[in-house]
Design an enzyme around this catalytic site. Structure first.
Site: not given
Length: 164
Positions: A13-16, A156
């Site tokens: 998912g979103c890497f942040w 996350h």
């Protein structure tokens, strides 16, 4: 203590959000967000066809093992959804392990068996195994994004205790 730092490559998912959680684990020496497994050279946020938003994790295997990294990976994102995490949709947000050798594949399969057997997730793991070819660092503004923007978007979080 070992001077041998290893690297692991994952996408979930979103890497942040992934970076923000992994950066503080004991044994992690560095994290960097970027693009993996796509079609073009020098991908950018605006142009990364086929690439996943991924994470390069540098770690000390004497403190945290590859299996322990994967255990955490399967606890902080939903590995049972195809091309989706939170509000993010598309192959950029797929759950993937970018393996560097057969040992990583074998250990990943072991962990996935444990995760599936636990029945903690409503479905079965759909995480793909993709050969690692190259990691392309994302733009500077994406690095350490949630440190710079503490109220920024993330989907996350730790959902369970260890599977191992």
């Amino acid at each position: 203590m070992s001077d041998q730092i290893k690297k692991a490559y994952i996408a979930g998912g979103c890497f942040w959000g992934m970076e923000d959680l992994f950066r503080v684990l004991p044994g992690i020496t560095d994290t960097e967000v970027g693009y993996l497994g796509g079609e073009n050279e020098n991908p950018t946020y605006q142009n990364h066809p086929g690439h996943a938003e991924g994470l390069e994790i540098s770690y000390n295997p004497e403190i945290i093992s590859y299996k322990e990294l994967l255990d955490y990976f399967f606890r902080v994102h939903d590995p049972t959804t195809v091309d989706k995490q939170g509000n993010d949709r598309g192959s950029s947000y797929r759950s993937a392990i970018f393996f560097q050798d057969e040992t990583e594949i074998a250990e990943a399969k072991e962990v996935i068996e444990i995760v599936n057997a636990s029945k903690r997730w409503p479905g079965t793991v759909v995480t793909t195994f993709e050969p690692f070819t190259k990691f392309w660092p994302a733009e500077t503004y994406h690095q350490d994004y949630l440190v710079k923007n503490p109220n920024g978007y993330t989907c996350h979080f730790e959902r369970f205790g260890t599977f191992l």
